[in-house]
Design an enzyme around this catalytic site. Sequence first.
Site, short mmCIF file in Angstrom:
data_model
loop_
_atom_site.label_atom_id
_atom_site.label_comp_id
_atom_site.label_asym_id
_atom_site.label_seq_id
_atom_site.Cartn_x
_atom_site.Cartn_y
_atom_site.Cartn_z
N HIS A 25 -5.66 -30.74 -3.21
CA HIS A 25 -7.09 -30.71 -3.59
C HIS A 25 -7.39 -29.56 -4.54
O HIS A 25 -8.57 -29.24 -4.77
CB HIS A 25 -7.96 -30.54 -2.36
CG HIS A 25 -7.80 -31.63 -1.35
ND1 HIS A 25 -8.05 -32.94 -1.65
CD2 HIS A 25 -7.39 -31.60 -0.06
CE1 HIS A 25 -7.83 -33.68 -0.57
NE2 HIS A 25 -7.41 -32.89 0.41
N HIS A 84 -8.79 -38.67 -0.04
CA HIS A 84 -7.34 -38.79 0.07
C HIS A 84 -6.93 -40.19 -0.29
O HIS A 84 -5.88 -40.66 0.08
CB HIS A 84 -6.88 -38.48 1.50
CG HIS A 84 -7.39 -37.19 2.02
ND1 HIS A 84 -8.58 -37.10 2.68
CD2 HIS A 84 -6.88 -35.94 1.94
CE1 HIS A 84 -8.78 -35.82 3.00
NE2 HIS A 84 -7.78 -35.11 2.57
#
Lengths: 216, 216, 334, 334
Positions: C58, C221
């Site tokens: 991330h 995700h």
Amino acid sequence: MKFTAADLKAFLKNVVQVIEENKDYLSELDRKLGDGDHGVTMSIGWQAIDEKLNGELREEQDCGRVCITAGRTFLSAVGSSVGPLYATGFLKGAKVFQGKSELTGEDLKDFWVAFIEGIKERGKAEVGDKTMVDTLQPALESLKSRYEQTGDFMVAFAEAVSAGEKGMESTKDLLSKRGRSSRLGERSLGNQDPGATSAFLILSTFLTTVNAVQAV
Amino acid sequence: MKFTAADLKAFLKNVVQVIEENKDYLSELDRKLGDGDHGVTMSIGWQAIDEKLNGELREEQDCGRVCITAGRTFLSAVGSSVGPLYATGFLKGAKVFQGKSELTGEDLKDFWVAFIEGIKERGKAEVGDKTMVDTLQPALESLKSRYEQTGDFMVAFAEAVSAGEKGMESTKDLLSKRGRSSRLGERSLGNQDPGATSAFLILSTFLTTVNAVQAV
Amino acid sequence: MKKLINNPNNVVDEMIEGYVKAYPQYVKQLSENKRSLVTAKETREGKVGVLIGGGSGHEPAFMGYVGDGMADGVAVGNIFASPPPDPILEVTRTIDKGAGVVYVYGNYAGDVMNFGMAADLADLEYGTKVGMVLVTDDVASAPKEEIEKRRGIAGEFFVTKAAGAAAEKGYDLEDVVRVAKKANDHTRTMGVGLTPCSLPQTGKPSFELEENEMEIGLGHHGEPGIEKGELQPADQVAERLVNDILADMPLEQGEKVAVLVNGLGSTTRMELYIMFRRVEQILTEKGIEIHRSYVGDYSTSLEMGGCSVTLIKLDDELTELVDQPADCPMYVQK
Amino acid sequence: MKKLINNPNNVVDEMIEGYVKAYPQYVKQLSENKRSLVTAKETREGKVGVLIGGGSGHEPAFMGYVGDGMADGVAVGNIFASPPPDPILEVTRTIDKGAGVVYVYGNYAGDVMNFGMAADLADLEYGTKVGMVLVTDDVASAPKEEIEKRRGIAGEFFVTKAAGAAAEKGYDLEDVVRVAKKANDHTRTMGVGLTPCSLPQTGKPSFELEENEMEIGLGHHGEPGIEKGELQPADQVAERLVNDILADMPLEQGEKVAVLVNGLGSTTRMELYIMFRRVEQILTEKGIEIHRSYVGDYSTSLEMGGCSVTLIKLDDELTELVDQPADCPMYVQK
Ligand SMILES: Nc1ncnc2c1ncn2[C@@H]1O[C@H](COP(=O)(O)OP(=O)(O)O)[C@@H](O)[C@H]1O
Ligand SMILES: Nc1ncnc2c1ncn2[C@@H]1O[C@H](COP(=O)(O)OP(=O)(O)O)[C@@H](O)[C@H]1O
Ligand SMILES: [Mg+2]
Ligand SMILES: [Mg+2]
Ligand SMILES: [Mg+2]
Ligand SMILES: [Mg+2]
């Protein structure tokens, strides 16, 4: 022969159309050698000229002013490499047309000589550098010498266009030396230069336009 | 029946292999429902356990210590959702095995009860939430009741694995309520839960391992 | 999917190694656990420690947000996987300056369990007081009735900012937790996905969309979203995202927000500014004041294509915290 | 290629609109030309103006670098196309505080002509003294014998930084030009491309590479590079890039550099840090000191995949300039 401001504007309109038709082709050529935007850039520039033709140039009778507006508009709309090059062509050519609403064969010859000389001066490219100059320089030479011999713009320009076409085609076998593609070295071989191509399109569109005027 | 520390380690080795073989399949299931990493996570965790088996656990005879090391190693290597879940399973189960180098059927039954209870407590998921608990809970119930009836771990565990398999398959028809896939709603229907699948693989690998031991 | 990596199994450790070498003035790795990073600067005794963390992939979140005015330390997990308790615990011990530590993390099953275990251990082993702040900004991840089930996505930036700024200003543990929770309560995010990412180990696309499709509410995700549909012009996408947020957290004329238009990875800044342009228009039309804007990659999903829009409703306290300077490797605010 | 845009013909103007609305505290649009942006802060009388610009599609370059310690204004072109003289001229006029203006731009045919025309016009129309600094950091773009033909890519960040910091410190025009040229002479970049970008108007990939191929020396606009080959592990790619740079600009043991590992658009930070990791190892092995590192997207090519490595050799003067704070919408350094 008589070539009026309306004819000049018709020529510009024709270029607008030819560029739209060849937009993808020109970008495709540029993708092989450069950054792939030549068709996009030409389209943006000529669309901007088209807007002027439909707007403030609608009533314009001074061929010089038509060319000045075309050049400045093109430049402001695109920047890029071709902005300064084609704009300089139009601005130099505009001096020949200044104050005229009807053009003789001699005017037209002088216009294209100034147009091409302007581009050469601006870009400092030479024949063999794989740029639009490879189209324009042989066209210029042919135009000048044949006009000298014949005094006939039509004949001379038709030959100039053929010479330009050969020049354009010659760029396939040249190594890049100018512009974005010069880093390519050997890999630039085999691909035709996009600017050489758009320059040829402009010249040949002028030829069709004068021929059409002539035929009337 | 006699199940030694060596057998326990053989079981863990077998899981290492089964997980490697099913790594892509487990990730594929997780791609449909979650973030696609279940096979990757399981593989990382079990490879870490494998390293311990080849290293510091090589001579270990205390089954409790084997399970503690397996649990802690798995957790440290993966984190994730399954890290705390399976690690808690092993750590709770370790208490049953503490100090023992040979395990009875009763020990094994108590181990799996503790293992599954631990996971349930850690994750707070319930049957029908579309998680590994859908495999583990029916297995637990079957194990407990059949062991009570028969006193035979082999029989009871074989039935537990079948019940777990049915539970695993039932997750296809469940809406997700826990873990990353719970946001999916209706779209989670039709896909088997990856954790329910890996839990089944672990149970069934234990069954094959005990069967092999038995057969000797 | 082509990636500039070495062994796929080493990407996280090699990334951290590079990161620490790139910014010795900002961060250092702890001795026991190389996935534990803390600020290189000495933090004040008596300052509440702010700990962030979660799966990697991330970036800039989470490790990029360690520094003055943000977090004091971070625990880095495998890609898209919560870190285990160990590194969290080591960071906790290191950044506890006697005033306790606040954990800010996203509401995912794995993070809840691992951070929870770490908090228990920190209390047991060192007597450290730990405050827990779960980030739940993703509107698409659960209906309003189940708001506590929502996941944390890009809005975690604002929650971390609030916690970090408050700790920096000398708030005590309870107060840092309070404002961070308030920041979370005031924050909503809606995202849209265009193209998938792939885990280095599998190389497989995380989801599939047709060449003309987008997915509204796609998870951080690659978890499937709430609605697949034809790709719309940016203006319409922006309207959809903002409207979903405002339906969930109504804002009155005259209220003040900070805006974050966040790229998911491969989406260009050009597109993010085009999205922001429409977000600004909508808010301005409604008389909502934009106090500060953030546009760029603040929380990505590897090379996923798409973006999210986050609004945080600002009262005076949150305004002050959002405005406070910060100095981290991947985010500096003067 | 999917993009979050509206009409492809409006992307540049809409991006600028969003950008200006996002950062009213930083930048403003000029009245005559919406492609002309200047800093929103009042710049000091007698300060040399620093003007940057070029085609768009490289964000954060160039418009993201307008602010304290960097540029005073930017002229934004169409995608991958130099801006025409008009917007350059309008920015020039606005940021000239009596001490002249320095143009920092990449060495591309179009930029050379357009910035050149603007400089001539600025002199003619307003008597503004203009200094010209051409950026030529791309090692792959021409052999050393024709160094003046090289193109400018990510290294422009350091040249802008040097010029901006020098102007901020009160250097006069001649001196700003001198240090910026020195920065350029001390800067080398080598890039690698993995995946193409596409112009919004054509939607066509800028080049084609097989799933296992990379291209060394690929241009910043997708121009073909100097060598296509099989994709190597990150460590080898980093070695290749650094070695090509060092072959061109040898560095002695004990010399000092700043490093920039720049993402081309869709390459993740994770990959960039993995690349940086090896770059750092190589330099450290050779006894070259890394004074400061930058890792991230500093100059992109839309959503192209790949990265570049830039080294700038630092003497005391350049060290001071690199270290000086900066405060721009897309780059802040404390
Ligand atoms: N110095 C120059 N002189 C003449 N023509 C040039 C020069 N530099 C570039 N060109 C022409 O410009 C063309 C590229 O135009 P375009 O793609 O629109 O601009 P850019 O290269 O800035 O993307 C080349 O194909 C070449 O013919
Ligand atoms: N609270 C829970 N209780 C039991 N099992 C759970 C829980 N949350 C998640 N799981 C299981 O974890 C699995 C996903 O594991 P994994 O993909 O490795 O972790 P993550 O979801 O963190 O990516 C799910 O398929 C589910 O079976
Ligand atoms: Mg081009
Ligand atoms: Mg998962
Ligand atoms: Mg995960
Ligand atoms: Mg171009």
